[in-house]
Motif scaffolding. Structure first.
Motif, PDB file in Angstrom:
ATOM      1  N   ILE A 153      -7.101   2.935  -5.908  1.00 55.04           N
ATOM      2  CA  ILE A 153      -6.619   4.276  -5.627  1.00 55.04           C
ATOM      3  C   ILE A 153      -7.664   4.639  -4.588  1.00 55.04           C
ATOM      4  CG2 ILE A 153      -7.658   5.311  -7.523  1.00 55.04           C
ATOM      5  CD1 ILE A 153      -5.254   7.266  -7.573  1.00 55.04           C
ATOM      6  N   SER A 154      -7.305   5.553  -3.790  1.00 49.50           N
ATOM      7  CA  SER A 154      -8.412   6.035  -2.810  1.00 49.50           C
ATOM      8  C   SER A 154      -7.648   7.378  -2.103  1.00 49.50           C
ATOM      9  CB  SER A 154      -8.584   5.217  -1.686  1.00 49.50           C
ATOM     10  OG  SER A 154      -7.571   4.736  -0.925  1.00 49.50           O
ATOM     11  N   ARG A 155      -8.605   8.175  -1.549  1.00 47.39           N
ATOM     12  CA  ARG A 155      -8.009   9.332  -0.970  1.00 47.39           C
ATOM     13  C   ARG A 155      -8.800   9.776   0.209  1.00 47.39           C
ATOM     14  NH1 ARG A 155      -8.861  14.090  -5.526  1.00 47.39           N
ATOM     15  NH2 ARG A 155      -8.495  15.354  -3.747  1.00 47.39           N
ATOM     16  N   ARG A 214       0.762  -1.310   0.121  1.00 47.64           N
ATOM     17  CA  ARG A 214       0.077  -0.103  -0.026  1.00 47.64           C
ATOM     18  C   ARG A 214       0.795   1.284   0.094  1.00 47.64           C
ATOM     19  NH1 ARG A 214      -3.630   2.889   4.593  1.00 47.64           N
ATOM     20  NH2 ARG A 214      -5.359   3.572   3.287  1.00 47.64           N
ATOM     21  N   LEU A 215       0.754   1.908  -1.005  1.00 49.02           N
ATOM     22  CA  LEU A 215       1.435   3.402  -1.212  1.00 49.02           C
ATOM     23  C   LEU A 215       0.562   4.486  -0.643  1.00 49.02           C
ATOM     24  CD1 LEU A 215       3.156   2.930  -4.788  1.00 49.02           C
ATOM     25  CD2 LEU A 215       3.899   2.236  -2.510  1.00 49.02           C
ATOM     26  N   SER A 216       1.233   5.252   0.179  1.00 48.49           N
ATOM     27  CA  SER A 216       0.576   6.596   0.500  1.00 48.49           C
ATOM     28  C   SER A 216       1.526   7.787   0.215  1.00 48.49           C
ATOM     29  CB  SER A 216       0.682   6.669   2.036  1.00 48.49           C
ATOM     30  OG  SER A 216       0.012   5.357   2.442  1.00 48.49           O
ATOM     31  N   CYS A 217       0.760   8.790  -0.085  1.00 48.96           N
ATOM     32  CA  CYS A 217       1.261  10.131  -0.702  1.00 48.96           C
ATOM     33  C   CYS A 217       0.385  11.138   0.279  1.00 48.96           C
ATOM     34  CB  CYS A 217       0.969  10.307  -1.996  1.00 48.96           C
ATOM     35  SG  CYS A 217       1.439  12.088  -2.723  1.00 48.96           S
ATOM     36  N   GLU A 218       1.210  12.069   0.830  1.00 54.00           N
ATOM     37  CA  GLU A 218       0.801  13.146   1.629  1.00 54.00           C
ATOM     38  C   GLU A 218       1.187  14.552   1.035  1.00 54.00           C
ATOM     39  OE1 GLU A 218       2.114  13.199   5.908  1.00 54.00           O
ATOM     40  OE2 GLU A 218       0.515  14.665   6.268  1.00 54.00           O
ATOM     41  N   ALA A 219       0.013  15.435   0.884  1.00 54.24           N
ATOM     42  CA  ALA A 219       0.283  16.760   0.509  1.00 54.24           C
ATOM     43  C   ALA A 219       0.526  17.630   1.589  1.00 54.24           C
ATOM     44  CB  ALA A 219      -0.857  16.987  -0.646  1.00 54.24           C
ATOM     45  N   SER A 220       1.381  18.478   1.609  1.00 50.41           N
ATOM     46  CA  SER A 220       1.499  19.455   2.688  1.00 50.41           C
ATOM     47  C   SER A 220       1.760  20.937   1.938  1.00 50.41           C
ATOM     48  CB  SER A 220       2.691  19.126   3.427  1.00 50.41           C
ATOM     49  OG  SER A 220       4.018  19.220   2.768  1.00 50.41           O
ATOM     50  N   TRP A 230      -1.314   8.488  -9.784  1.00 49.17           N
ATOM     51  CA  TRP A 230      -0.068   7.728  -9.269  1.00 49.17           C
ATOM     52  C   TRP A 230       0.343   7.294 -10.720  1.00 49.17           C
ATOM     53  CZ3 TRP A 230       2.462   6.729  -5.142  1.00 49.17           C
ATOM     54  CH2 TRP A 230       1.690   7.046  -3.912  1.00 49.17           C
ATOM     55  N   TYR A 231       1.634   7.722 -10.920  1.00 47.21           N
ATOM     56  CA  TYR A 231       2.466   7.294 -11.901  1.00 47.21           C
ATOM     57  C   TYR A 231       3.285   6.207 -11.518  1.00 47.21           C
ATOM     58  CZ  TYR A 231       0.505  11.268 -15.043  1.00 47.21           C
ATOM     59  OH  TYR A 231      -0.091  12.159 -15.472  1.00 47.21           O
ATOM     60  N   ARG A 232       4.148   5.382 -12.664  1.00 42.31           N
ATOM     61  CA  ARG A 232       5.267   4.760 -12.306  1.00 42.31           C
ATOM     62  C   ARG A 232       6.087   4.637 -13.621  1.00 42.31           C
ATOM     63  NH1 ARG A 232       2.228  -1.378 -12.610  1.00 42.31           N
ATOM     64  NH2 ARG A 232       1.850  -1.386 -14.725  1.00 42.31           N
ATOM     65  N   ALA A 237      -9.660  14.976   3.966  1.00 39.88           N
ATOM     66  CA  ALA A 237      -9.228  15.798   5.340  1.00 39.88           C
ATOM     67  C   ALA A 237      -7.919  15.821   5.739  1.00 39.88           C
ATOM     68  CB  ALA A 237     -10.119  15.199   6.283  1.00 39.88           C
ATOM     69  N   LYS A 238      -7.084  14.399   5.370  1.00 40.63           N
ATOM     70  CA  LYS A 238      -5.905  14.306   5.567  1.00 40.63           C
ATOM     71  C   LYS A 238      -4.741  14.627   4.391  1.00 40.63           C
ATOM     72  CE  LYS A 238      -6.280  10.518   8.864  1.00 40.63           C
ATOM     73  NZ  LYS A 238      -6.230   9.042   9.273  1.00 40.63           N
ATOM     74  N   LYS A 239      -5.332  14.983   3.308  1.00 45.32           N
ATOM     75  CA  LYS A 239      -4.664  15.610   2.276  1.00 45.32           C
ATOM     76  C   LYS A 239      -3.899  14.309   1.789  1.00 45.32           C
ATOM     77  CE  LYS A 239      -4.659  20.507   3.511  1.00 45.32           C
ATOM     78  NZ  LYS A 239      -5.424  20.219   4.600  1.00 45.32           N
ATOM     79  N   MET A 240      -4.545  13.184   1.561  1.00 49.77           N
ATOM     80  CA  MET A 240      -3.651  11.964   1.233  1.00 49.77           C
ATOM     81  C   MET A 240      -4.193  11.287   0.123  1.00 49.77           C
ATOM     82  SD  MET A 240      -1.892  10.459   4.790  1.00 49.77           S
ATOM     83  CE  MET A 240      -0.630   9.586   3.835  1.00 49.77           C
ATOM     84  N   VAL A 241      -3.387  10.466  -0.547  1.00 54.73           N
ATOM     85  CA  VAL A 241      -3.732   9.645  -1.715  1.00 54.73           C
ATOM     86  C   VAL A 241      -3.204   8.325  -1.546  1.00 54.73           C
ATOM     87  CG1 VAL A 241      -2.258  10.338  -3.186  1.00 54.73           C
ATOM     88  CG2 VAL A 241      -4.494   9.323  -4.218  1.00 54.73           C
ATOM     89  N   TYR A 242      -3.945   7.075  -1.731  1.00 53.30           N
ATOM     90  CA  TYR A 242      -3.228   5.690  -1.491  1.00 53.30           C
ATOM     91  C   TYR A 242      -3.497   5.009  -2.808  1.00 53.30           C
ATOM     92  CZ  TYR A 242      -4.503   7.415   3.318  1.00 53.30           C
ATOM     93  OH  TYR A 242      -4.542   8.129   4.518  1.00 53.30           O
ATOM     94  N   LEU A 243      -2.473   4.110  -2.748  1.00 51.44           N
ATOM     95  CA  LEU A 243      -2.753   3.039  -3.687  1.00 51.44           C
ATOM     96  C   LEU A 243      -2.563   1.611  -3.211  1.00 51.44           C
ATOM     97  CD1 LEU A 243      -3.006   2.674  -6.866  1.00 51.44           C
ATOM     98  CD2 LEU A 243      -0.336   2.534  -7.235  1.00 51.44           C
ATOM     99  N   GLN A 244      -3.534   1.030  -3.071  1.00 50.24           N
ATOM    100  CA  GLN A 244      -3.445  -0.485  -2.895  1.00 50.24           C
ATOM    101  C   GLN A 244      -2.948  -1.265  -3.904  1.00 50.24           C
ATOM    102  OE1 GLN A 244      -3.782  -1.931   0.371  1.00 50.24           O
ATOM    103  NE2 GLN A 244      -3.085  -3.618  -0.610  1.00 50.24           N
ATOM    104  N   MET A 245      -2.212  -2.088  -3.677  1.00 50.53           N
ATOM    105  CA  MET A 245      -1.545  -2.886  -4.960  1.00 50.53           C
ATOM    106  C   MET A 245      -1.661  -4.510  -4.479  1.00 50.53           C
ATOM    107  SD  MET A 245       1.710  -0.528  -6.358  1.00 50.53           S
ATOM    108  CE  MET A 245       2.857  -1.031  -4.880  1.00 50.53           C
TER     109      MET A 245
END
Length: 123
Positions: A69-71, A19-25, A36-38, A74-82
């Motif tokens: 993919i999900s987001r 599971r990848l996570s990405c936080e925006a700040s 999500w790109y690769r 409120a937490k400003k996050m996006v996830y990628l469950q692989m």
């Protein structure tokens, strides 16, 4: 300054999951689409998944039924469950976002990338 920070990459055996996570700040007012790109070695960067700010998602054909993919706005996050990972999923994974941020008394648009996180699928 707006930033995207990915986490969650690593080494996994074929058939495994990550599971990848990405936080925006930063001084963010709104985040529109998130992606999500690769990029595999010696290949062009490819779009893997997209999610709109209301949660509508799309996927490249090679990951449909395996990735999700999900987001969390409120937490400003996006996830990628692989799931059901394959060796051909090996790549550096990047998140990207369309961000509207506070700038002085107004706002500006930022379309930026995270630094990437390595995913290696190997036995």
């Amino acid at each position: 300054q707006v930033q995207l920070t990915e986490s969650g990459g690593g080494l996994v055996q074929p058939g495994g999951s990550l599971r990848l996570s990405c936080e925006a700040s930063g001084p963010i007012r709104k985040i529109n689409n998130m992606y999500w790109y690769r990029q595999a070695p010696e290949k062009q960067r490819e779009l893997v998944a997209t999610i709109t700010n209301i949660g509508t998602s799309t996927y490249t054909d090679s990951v449909k039924e395996r990735f999700a993919i999900s987001r969390d706005n409120a937490k400003k996050m996006v996830y990628l469950q692989m799931n059901s990972l394959k060796p051909e999923d090996t790549a550096v994974y990047y998140c990207k976002a369309e961000v509207i941020y506070q700038y002085g008394f107004g706002s500006r648009v930022w379309n930026g990338w995270g630094q990437g996180t390595q995913v290696t699928v190997s036995s």
